[in-house]
Design a protein around this motif. Structure first.
Motif, PDB file in Angstrom:
ATOM      1  N   SER A 638      -4.249   0.701  -0.191  1.00 12.43           N
ATOM      2  CA  SER A 638      -4.114  -0.387  -1.161  1.00 12.43           C
ATOM      3  C   SER A 638      -3.377  -1.573  -0.526  1.00 12.43           C
ATOM      4  O   SER A 638      -2.225  -1.445  -0.108  1.00 12.43           O
ATOM      5  N   PRO A 639      -4.005  -2.733  -0.441  1.00 12.73           N
ATOM      6  CA  PRO A 639      -3.366  -3.866   0.243  1.00 12.73           C
ATOM      7  C   PRO A 639      -2.013  -4.241  -0.346  1.00 12.73           C
ATOM      8  O   PRO A 639      -1.035  -4.420   0.388  1.00 12.73           O
ATOM      9  N   TYR A 640      -1.931  -4.363  -1.645  1.00 18.68           N
ATOM     10  CA  TYR A 640      -0.689  -4.807  -2.287  1.00 18.68           C
ATOM     11  C   TYR A 640       0.444  -3.820  -2.049  1.00 18.68           C
ATOM     12  O   TYR A 640       1.581  -4.213  -1.740  1.00 18.68           O
ATOM     13  N   GLU A 641       0.159  -2.540  -2.161  1.00 21.93           N
ATOM     14  CA  GLU A 641       1.215  -1.525  -2.036  1.00 21.93           C
ATOM     15  C   GLU A 641       1.660  -1.315  -0.601  1.00 21.93           C
ATOM     16  O   GLU A 641       2.697  -0.693  -0.360  1.00 21.93           O
ATOM     17  N   ASN A 642       0.890  -1.812   0.354  1.00 24.28           N
ATOM     18  CA  ASN A 642       1.221  -1.581   1.758  1.00 24.28           C
ATOM     19  C   ASN A 642       1.612  -2.853   2.501  1.00 24.28           C
ATOM     20  O   ASN A 642       1.681  -2.847   3.734  1.00 24.28           O
ATOM     21  N   VAL A 643       1.831  -3.924   1.763  1.00 21.97           N
ATOM     22  CA  VAL A 643       2.364  -5.116   2.422  1.00 21.97           C
ATOM     23  C   VAL A 643       3.722  -4.767   3.015  1.00 21.97           C
ATOM     24  O   VAL A 643       4.585  -4.218   2.328  1.00 21.97           O
ATOM     25  N   LEU A 674       3.226 -10.871  -0.058  1.00 21.80           N
ATOM     26  CA  LEU A 674       3.060 -11.377   1.305  1.00 21.80           C
ATOM     27  C   LEU A 674       4.149 -12.385   1.641  1.00 21.80           C
ATOM     28  O   LEU A 674       4.728 -12.355   2.740  1.00 21.80           O
ATOM     29  N   ARG A 675       4.438 -13.271   0.709  1.00 26.46           N
ATOM     30  CA  ARG A 675       5.487 -14.262   0.976  1.00 26.46           C
ATOM     31  C   ARG A 675       6.845 -13.594   1.186  1.00 26.46           C
ATOM     32  O   ARG A 675       7.657 -14.018   2.019  1.00 26.46           O
ATOM     33  N   GLU A 676       7.070 -12.537   0.427  1.00 26.48           N
ATOM     34  CA  GLU A 676       8.362 -11.862   0.505  1.00 26.48           C
ATOM     35  C   GLU A 676       8.532 -11.098   1.811  1.00 26.48           C
ATOM     36  O   GLU A 676       9.619 -11.094   2.398  1.00 26.48           O
ATOM     37  N   ARG A 677       7.448 -10.476   2.318  1.00 27.80           N
ATOM     38  CA  ARG A 677       7.586  -9.533   3.425  1.00 27.80           C
ATOM     39  C   ARG A 677       7.146 -10.069   4.789  1.00 27.80           C
ATOM     40  O   ARG A 677       7.549  -9.526   5.819  1.00 27.80           O
TER      41      ARG A 677
END
Length: 723
Positions: A638-643, A674-677
């Motif tokens: 899952s893209p969101y959960e693995n950022v 994405l911005r956060e990490r």
């Protein structure tokens, strides 16, 4: 002055399943009606505009290039149905089409009677009628799209359905084409595909349930209250969608409950709609099939396109006496037998032919089987129109039951769309007077001196880690110096057995002419190499889709004519899921990522059956609610959960507020994470169309501007903003 992105609060929220607890600090963005959320989306749009203000001139240039290459005042090739030729006009400045017709003559000269009239752009024909001016209707709304358009067999009525918000809920209306009056019958909340009964006394339509699943087919008798509409069929299995249509000879109503793995078709006599529908093959057999009843030599037959003992499908004849029996008890006579490496996609019936759509060598093609020969020999040889390109797409555009011609659509990466008419041999008994080769009726005009010889197409092959060879299509200008590494826009979809077939694009020329190479990675999960290609890219094999894409990137980067520092990843919807997963796998390999309506929070969505289409999606991804293994597997990609703390490239995510297929909240949350990490500091942008659906804004001019916006951003990431 540096433009700062909108501030996004982290707010406590948790999701618990199968002993796993997921902290989801941006789930609050799901509140679509919240003024705070709407204000945030507006702020995202402002940030995206401010961050790319320097690209304004390039956006305008690309937009004008698209417009300058497009014949704005144009028309479709007239198609004959009964006593009329039907076609659509577009005019300069008009965002939508105007649907028209002119009378057709019947002289007995088949070639003359079935040669489309010459219609001049912008000039009305004698006797021309405007059935629906969609451009005039669209002017009343901020969004406009059609979901149905059907003319009665006798030409007396028009039924059409329109969406004015982008949520794909349509209002169905009916017009008397003799008087021009719109009838009082108006039905809100219908789904795609409404159609008039053969006697033009009623209209059939489909409605969705709360999860946006088509689950009922209803019949509305014209002139009666909508509250009295009859439910013709209802599908209660949340994993199946329900649809309806007419048989080719218009004698039967076909009711189909299906998913991507199996189906069940029921037959209802069109002249006796109150009868009990009869099942063709029961769903318990789990056969994926389509059924078409027709008369062969005066005898009723059922034509089945099915996957029983044939993963890539075959076409067989079935005796109506076997209706409802388990497939093991049915004597099937093959018309198109299973052939290794050839995927049968469908079969249409005319009065003289079977028209078969087949994928062979990755390309879609059409084959014709004369019914006269078929009656004598079920294995009669098929005829396939030949074309001169290696990579092309040929599909059936029209196969009217009583027509002596079959209309084909043809295109390739460098050939603008063409329309051919094939006079099917054996259909009339007067074959010598008819042309044997396909007749080219039209090739779409590309203005500005377009020459296909200025571009080249190449088929390449990459190799995945497990040794699987992955086809890659490359399009570029022919005059590019192969010794100078070029930037690449690498595109893929890779889900639902959807193939990214060769097709021409006017807008793509703006990239190619600036030196960009367009690369399509035909990854597993698509259908380019048959059913197994799809099966090995879904459910618990989904990761192959993403690793295949990265393998293609590595293969391209190793080529001397590719600049490995300027490869940009692009995909939309399920292809947006691919973009997100690939960025988590190898963010350093890409100079940018464009994700359109991206399905980047799949696990949250698939875990909520109340969301649109969720239950239907279990056949594609698995059911993480019931299966902990599926849950773990999806959580891993899952893209969101693995950022994570990775050097993500610049990202542009595009979404629509009223999208009911991939909710806006998925890319909104993903962008926030994405911005956060991200450790790279590259900008992450979100553009949200506030009056659009899954396909973005409505109308060709708005869509061209959106494409120009995105392509200008792409060129900027490749260092070509000044090209």
């Amino acid at each position: 002055m540096t433009v700062q992105p909108p501030r996004i609060d982290r707010r406590p929220a948790q999701r618990a399943f199968h002993g796993h607890l997921f902290e989801d600090p941006y789930e609050w963005l799901r509140e679509k009606e919240s003024p705070e959320v709407l204000a945030h989306l507006g702020a995202e749009n402002d940030y995206a505009e401010a961050s790319t203000a320097h690209l304004g001139p390039l956006r305008e240039t690309v937009y004008e290039e698209i417009r300058a290459r497009t014949r704005e005042t144009d028309l479709s090739v007239p198609e004959r149905r009964g006593d009329w030729w039907y076609f659509a006009r577009t005019v300069e400045g008009g965002a939508h089409q105007s649907f028209c017709r002119v009378p057709a003559a019947t002289t007995g000269d088949l070639l003359a009677d079935w040669t489309p009239p010459v219609v001049e752009p912008g000039t009305p024909m004698p006797g021309e009628q405007v059935l629906l001016d969609a451009d005039a209707e669209a002017a009343k709304h901020s969004f406009y799209a059609l979901g149905s358009f059907d003319v009665a067999e006798d030409g007396s009525l028009l039924a059409w359905a329109e969406d004015t918000t982008g949520d794909e809920r349509f209002v169905l209306r009916v017009k008397d084409l003799v008087t021009g009056a719109v009838l009082a019958d108006e039905i809100p909340g219908v789904f795609y595909g409404a159609f008039l009964s053969p006697d033009a006394r009623s209209v059939y339509y489909t409605v969705v349930d709360d999860a946006w699943r088509p689950h009922q087919v209803r019949r509305h008798e014209l002139g009666t209250p909508v509250a009295e509409d009859v439910v013709v069929a209802q599908e209660d299995d949340p994993g199946l969608w329900l649809g309806a249509g007419l048989s080719a000879d218009r004698r039967w109503i076909l009711l189909e409950a299906a998913c991507s793995e199996y189906s069940e078709v029921r037959l209802l006599p069109a002249d006796d709609p109150g009868a009990e529908p009869r099942v063709v093959l029961p769903r318990t057999d789990r056969v994926l099939y389509e059924a078409e009843p027709f008369l062969l030599g005066g005898r009723e037959q059922i034509l089945l396109t099915h996957d029983h003992e044939a993963p890539d499908s075959r076409v067989s004849l079935m005796d109506p006496a076997d209706l409802g029996r388990p497939v093991a008890q049915v004597a099937l006579r093959d018309v198109v037998p299973a052939v290794p490496g050839e995927r049968v996609h469908g079969c249409a019936v005319t009065a003289g032919h079977l028209v078969v759509s087949v994928r062979a060598g990755t390309t879609l093609r059409v084959r014709l089987v004369p019914l006269a020969a078929l009656a004598a020999d079920p294995a009669a040889a098929a005829v396939e129109p030949a074309f001169g390109e290696e990579l092309y797409t040929a599909t059936v555009a029209a196969a009217e039951f009583d027509a002596p011609v079959v209309r084909l659509s043809y295109t390739s990466f460098t050939t603008p769309p063409r329309v051919y008419d094939v006079f099917a041999a054996g259909a009339t008994g007067d074959d010598d007077a008819l042309p044997a080769e396909p007749l080219l009726r039209r090739e779409a005009t590309v203005l500005g001196g377009y020459d296909p010889a200025d571009y080249t197409v190449e088929r390449d092959w990459a190799t995945a880690a497990d040794g699987t060879r992955i086809p890659v299509s490359l399009v570029r200008r022919a005059d590019l110096d192969p010794s100078v590494p070029a930037p690449v826009l690498q595109y893929a979809y890779g889900s639902y057995e959807h193939s990214t077939d060769p097709a021409f694009s006017v807008s793509r020329l703006s990239l190619l002419d600036r030196g960009v190479v367009w690369a399509v990675a035909h990854v597993r999960g698509g259908g380019e190499l048959g059913r197994s290609w799809y099966e090995h890219g879904k459910k618990l094999h989904k990761a192959n889709t993403f690793t295949d894409f990265v393998a293609v990137t590595d293969h391209l980067a190793a080529r001397p004519d590719v600049d490995e520092r300027r490869i940009l990843v692009m995909g939309g919807s399920a292809g947006g899921l691919l973009v997100g997963a690939v960025l988590n796998l190898a963010p350093e390999k890409y100079c940018g990522a464009l994700a359109a309506v991206p399905f980047v929070d799949p696990l949250t969505s698939i875990l909520d059956p109340s969301l649109p289409l969720t239950a239907l999606e279990w056949e594609e991804w698995g059911n993480p609610i019931e299966d902990p293994h599926v849950y773990r597997y999806m959580r891993e990609y899952s893209p969101y959960e693995n950022v994570g703390a990775r050097p993500y490239p610049p990202v542009l995510a595009v979404t629509s507020l009223h999208d009911t297929r991939v909710l806006y909240v998925e890319p909104a949350k993903w962008v926030a994470a994405l911005r956060e990490r991200s450790t790279s500091g590259h900008p992450v942008l979100l553009r949200c169309e506030m009056a659009g659906g899954h396909g973005g804004a409505s109308g060709r001019y708005a869509q061209w501007r959106d494409t120009a916006w995105e392509y200008a951003w792409v060129l900027d990431q490749m260092g070509l903003a000044g090209a």
